[in-house]
Scaffold this motif. Structure first.
Motif, mmCIF file in Angstrom:
data_model
loop_
_atom_site.group_PDB
_atom_site.id
_atom_site.type_symbol
_atom_site.label_atom_id
_atom_site.label_comp_id
_atom_site.label_asym_id
_atom_site.label_seq_id
_atom_site.Cartn_x
_atom_site.Cartn_y
_atom_site.Cartn_z
ATOM 1 N N ALA A 1 50.506 9.300 -33.217
ATOM 2 C CA ALA A 1 49.807 9.343 -31.938
ATOM 3 C C ALA A 1 50.673 10.040 -30.893
ATOM 4 N N VAL A 2 50.019 10.807 -30.018
ATOM 5 C CA VAL A 2 50.731 11.473 -28.930
ATOM 6 C C VAL A 2 50.091 11.058 -27.606
ATOM 7 N N PRO A 3 50.920 10.873 -26.598
ATOM 8 C CA PRO A 3 50.381 10.475 -25.298
ATOM 9 C C PRO A 3 49.646 11.647 -24.640
ATOM 10 N N VAL A 4 48.528 11.329 -23.983
ATOM 11 C CA VAL A 4 47.753 12.377 -23.313
ATOM 12 C C VAL A 4 47.561 12.105 -21.828
ATOM 13 N N ASP A 5 48.082 10.980 -21.334
ATOM 14 C CA ASP A 5 48.031 10.744 -19.895
ATOM 15 C C ASP A 5 49.376 10.183 -19.416
ATOM 16 N N ASP A 6 49.531 10.081 -18.108
ATOM 17 C CA ASP A 6 50.815 9.685 -17.525
ATOM 18 C C ASP A 6 51.237 8.274 -17.934
ATOM 19 N N GLY A 7 50.292 7.367 -18.001
ATOM 20 C CA GLY A 7 50.622 5.999 -18.402
ATOM 21 C C GLY A 7 51.151 5.947 -19.834
ATOM 22 N N ALA A 8 50.515 6.679 -20.718
ATOM 23 C CA ALA A 8 50.960 6.721 -22.116
ATOM 24 C C ALA A 8 52.306 7.429 -22.231
ATOM 25 N N ARG A 9 52.517 8.479 -21.435
ATOM 26 C CA ARG A 9 53.813 9.160 -21.458
ATOM 27 C C ARG A 9 54.925 8.230 -20.981
ATOM 28 N N GLN A 10 54.626 7.399 -19.988
ATOM 29 C CA GLN A 10 55.595 6.407 -19.512
ATOM 30 C C GLN A 10 55.932 5.419 -20.637
ATOM 31 N N THR A 11 54.929 4.931 -21.331
ATOM 32 C CA THR A 11 55.145 4.023 -22.459
ATOM 33 C C THR A 11 55.978 4.696 -23.540
ATOM 34 N N ALA A 12 55.678 5.954 -23.820
ATOM 35 C CA ALA A 12 56.430 6.700 -24.836
ATOM 36 C C ALA A 12 57.905 6.791 -24.449
ATOM 37 N N ARG A 13 58.185 7.056 -23.177
ATOM 38 C CA ARG A 13 59.584 7.110 -22.731
ATOM 39 C C ARG A 13 60.255 5.754 -22.889
ATOM 40 N N GLU A 14 59.551 4.684 -22.533
ATOM 41 C CA GLU A 14 60.098 3.330 -22.657
ATOM 42 C C GLU A 14 60.379 2.956 -24.104
ATOM 43 N N LEU A 15 59.570 3.481 -25.019
ATOM 44 C CA LEU A 15 59.751 3.214 -26.438
ATOM 45 C C LEU A 15 60.789 4.139 -27.068
ATOM 46 N N GLY A 16 61.300 5.080 -26.293
ATOM 47 C CA GLY A 16 62.328 5.987 -26.811
ATOM 48 C C GLY A 16 61.784 7.076 -27.710
ATOM 49 N N TYR A 17 60.553 7.535 -27.454
ATOM 50 C CA TYR A 17 59.951 8.595 -28.261
ATOM 51 C C TYR A 17 60.513 9.965 -27.939
ATOM 52 N N GLY A 18 61.446 10.061 -27.011
ATOM 53 C CA GLY A 18 62.050 11.353 -26.683
ATOM 54 C C GLY A 18 61.224 12.123 -25.672
#
Length: 122
Positions: free
Chosen positions: A103-120
């Motif tokens: 899964a890839v983030p497509v909005d700002d909230g998901a991108r924030q979660t991705a950063r918190e999870l360390g997805y790079g």
């Protein structure tokens, strides 16, 4: 790893389904803790030893499920569930299962979660 019990990931696009993954353990009951639980059930209250054992077992099966998802190339698990069953009189099976996806983030909230999870860099 992002894990959800829902069937979708709002704010994320599922690009690939990697397949069903699970983690499994079978535990036997300690005779002394069973005896202590029997005495505790007479007066009521939490069975702390049993709660600790169940927590450890669930963490173990979750980690095994995550390892299975990573081995299939997934970065998230959707539709995650736990299942337990009695096997004989002294054994309990505990299973965590779900569907591994990429899964890839497509909005700002998901991108924030991705950063918190360390997805790079996403």
């Amino acid at each position: 790893m992002l894990i959800t019990t829902s069937f979708d990931l709002p704010g994320w696009q599922i690009q690939r389904v990697c397949g069903e993954v699970f983690g499994l353990t079978v535990r036997s009951r300690n005779a002394f803790s069973q005896m202590g639980a029997g005495f505790k059930s007479l007066v009521g209250g939490e069975l702390k030893g049993m709660t600790e054992n169940l927590t450890n077992s669930r963490n173990e099966v979750m980690n095994r499920m995550i390892d299975a998802a990573k081995a299939r190339g997934g970065n998230a698990i959707i539709a995650m569930r736990f299942d337990t069953s009695e096997m004989g009189t002294n054994w309990t099976e505990i299973c965590a299962y779900g569907t591994a996806v990429v899964a890839v983030p497509v909005d700002d909230g998901a991108r924030q979660t991705a950063r918190e999870l360390g997805y790079g860099a996403i």
